[in-house]
Design a protein around this motif. Sequence first.
Motif, short mmCIF file in Angstrom:
data_model
loop_
_atom_site.label_atom_id
_atom_site.label_comp_id
_atom_site.label_asym_id
_atom_site.label_seq_id
_atom_site.Cartn_x
_atom_site.Cartn_y
_atom_site.Cartn_z
N MET A 72 -3.13 6.30 -18.20
CA MET A 72 -1.88 6.69 -18.85
C MET A 72 -2.01 6.70 -20.37
N PHE A 73 -2.89 5.82 -20.90
CA PHE A 73 -2.97 5.65 -22.35
C PHE A 73 -4.23 6.23 -22.98
N TYR A 74 -5.31 6.29 -22.22
CA TYR A 74 -6.59 6.66 -22.82
C TYR A 74 -7.07 8.00 -22.28
N ASP A 75 -7.34 8.92 -23.22
CA ASP A 75 -7.75 10.26 -22.78
C ASP A 75 -9.16 10.27 -22.23
N ASP A 76 -9.96 9.19 -22.54
CA ASP A 76 -11.34 9.19 -22.06
C ASP A 76 -11.48 8.55 -20.68
N VAL A 77 -10.36 8.21 -20.06
CA VAL A 77 -10.40 7.66 -18.70
C VAL A 77 -9.96 8.77 -17.74
N PRO A 78 -10.87 9.30 -16.95
CA PRO A 78 -10.51 10.41 -16.06
C PRO A 78 -9.62 9.97 -14.90
N LEU A 79 -8.73 10.86 -14.51
CA LEU A 79 -7.80 10.54 -13.41
C LEU A 79 -8.53 10.33 -12.09
N SER A 80 -9.62 11.06 -11.89
CA SER A 80 -10.32 10.96 -10.61
C SER A 80 -10.84 9.56 -10.37
N SER A 81 -11.30 8.88 -11.43
CA SER A 81 -11.76 7.50 -11.27
C SER A 81 -10.62 6.59 -10.82
N SER A 82 -9.45 6.78 -11.41
CA SER A 82 -8.30 5.97 -11.02
C SER A 82 -7.89 6.23 -9.58
N VAL A 83 -7.99 7.49 -9.16
CA VAL A 83 -7.66 7.81 -7.76
C VAL A 83 -8.61 7.09 -6.81
N VAL A 84 -9.91 7.09 -7.15
CA VAL A 84 -10.88 6.39 -6.32
C VAL A 84 -10.56 4.89 -6.27
N VAL A 85 -10.20 4.31 -7.43
CA VAL A 85 -9.83 2.90 -7.47
C VAL A 85 -8.66 2.63 -6.54
N PHE A 86 -7.63 3.47 -6.60
CA PHE A 86 -6.46 3.30 -5.75
C PHE A 86 -6.86 3.34 -4.27
N VAL A 87 -7.63 4.34 -3.91
CA VAL A 87 -8.01 4.51 -2.51
C VAL A 87 -8.83 3.32 -2.02
N VAL A 88 -9.83 2.91 -2.83
CA VAL A 88 -10.70 1.81 -2.42
C VAL A 88 -9.94 0.49 -2.39
N MET A 89 -9.08 0.25 -3.38
CA MET A 89 -8.29 -0.99 -3.39
C MET A 89 -7.40 -1.07 -2.16
N MET A 90 -6.75 0.02 -1.83
CA MET A 90 -5.88 0.02 -0.65
C MET A 90 -6.69 -0.19 0.63
N ALA A 91 -7.88 0.43 0.68
CA ALA A 91 -8.74 0.25 1.85
C ALA A 91 -9.19 -1.20 1.97
N CYS A 92 -9.58 -1.81 0.84
CA CYS A 92 -9.98 -3.23 0.85
C CYS A 92 -8.81 -4.11 1.29
N TYR A 93 -7.65 -3.81 0.76
CA TYR A 93 -6.45 -4.58 1.11
C TYR A 93 -6.16 -4.50 2.61
N LYS A 94 -6.19 -3.29 3.15
CA LYS A 94 -5.93 -3.11 4.58
C LYS A 94 -6.99 -3.80 5.43
N LEU A 95 -8.26 -3.70 5.02
CA LEU A 95 -9.35 -4.30 5.78
C LEU A 95 -9.26 -5.82 5.78
N VAL A 96 -9.04 -6.41 4.60
CA VAL A 96 -9.00 -7.87 4.50
C VAL A 96 -7.79 -8.43 5.24
N THR A 97 -6.63 -7.79 5.11
CA THR A 97 -5.45 -8.28 5.84
C THR A 97 -5.62 -8.10 7.34
N TYR A 98 -6.27 -7.03 7.76
CA TYR A 98 -6.54 -6.82 9.19
C TYR A 98 -7.41 -7.95 9.74
N ILE A 99 -8.49 -8.25 9.00
CA ILE A 99 -9.39 -9.33 9.44
C ILE A 99 -8.67 -10.67 9.42
N SER A 100 -7.91 -10.91 8.35
CA SER A 100 -7.20 -12.19 8.20
C SER A 100 -6.19 -12.41 9.33
N ASP A 101 -5.51 -11.34 9.74
CA ASP A 101 -4.51 -11.46 10.81
C ASP A 101 -5.15 -11.80 12.14
#
Length: 231
Positions: A72-101
Motif C-alpha cells: 500500500m505504501f511502497y512502490d517497489d513492493v509488487p502486488l503479486s508477492s503480497s498475493v502469494v503471502v496471503f495465499v500461503v499464510m491462509m493455507a498454513c493457517y488452515k493446515l495447522v488448525t486442521y492438524i490441531s483439531d
Amino acid sequence: MQQPPFEVFDWHRILIKELPWTFLGEVAFRTVFMFAILLIALTVSGKREVRQLSIYELVLVIGLGSAAGDPMFYDDVPLSSSVVVFVVMMACYKLVTYISDRVKKVRNVLEGKPVYIVEDGRILVNNLDHEDITREELFADLRVQGIRQLGQVQTTILEPNGQISIFQFEGGEVREGLSIMPKKLDERTASLTQPGTYACYTCGHVETYYQPVTAPICRQCGQSDWCPTVK
C-alpha cells in the motif's frame, strides 16, 4: 546516470517489478518460514500475550497485516508477492488448525492446557510462575469480577486462550482469606504481634496463631510475609 521516467500504472512494475516470476516461489518459502517463526514465538511467549485471540489467529493477523501494508505504501513492493503471502499464510493457517483439531498432542503443545492457578482460596504459586502471570495481574482480574478476598474463590483456571475462569464458593461456604484490595495488601508484616488468623501474603494460605510469632514460615510456599484475613 539518469533514471528512466517514472510511469504511473506501469502494470509490470506494479505486479512483479524487475524480479523474475520464479521469485514468487521464494516469497512462498519466506512466508512459510515466517509463519513458523511467529507460531513458535507466540507459543513460547505464553497465554497472556495472545489473550482473546487464538495463537493461530494472532499469527495470521500479524502476517497478513505486514503483507497488506507494504504494497500500500511502497512502490517497489509488487502486488503479486503480497498475493502469494496471503495465499500461503491462509493455507498454513488452515493446515495447522486442521492438524490441531485432530491431533491432541499438537494442540496441547501449541495452544497449551487449562491451568489451575487458585484452588480453595490458595494461589498455586508454581503454576502462576510457570505461566508468567504476576499476582497483581491475577488480583486485578479477580477484582473486576467483584471479588474482595481469596476466601471467596473456589477455583480459578487459566484457559488456553488466556482468559481466566473464576468459580466462587456459595454464600455459606465463603471462608476467611487474603484480601486482594491494594490498601489491605500494604498491611503485610513478618512479625505477628497479636494472636489471630492470618493469610500468607504470597499464596493466601490461612493459619491461626494463638500467640505472637516472629517471621513464621508458610507451610504452602515457604514465605514469611502475612496479612490479617478478612471475610
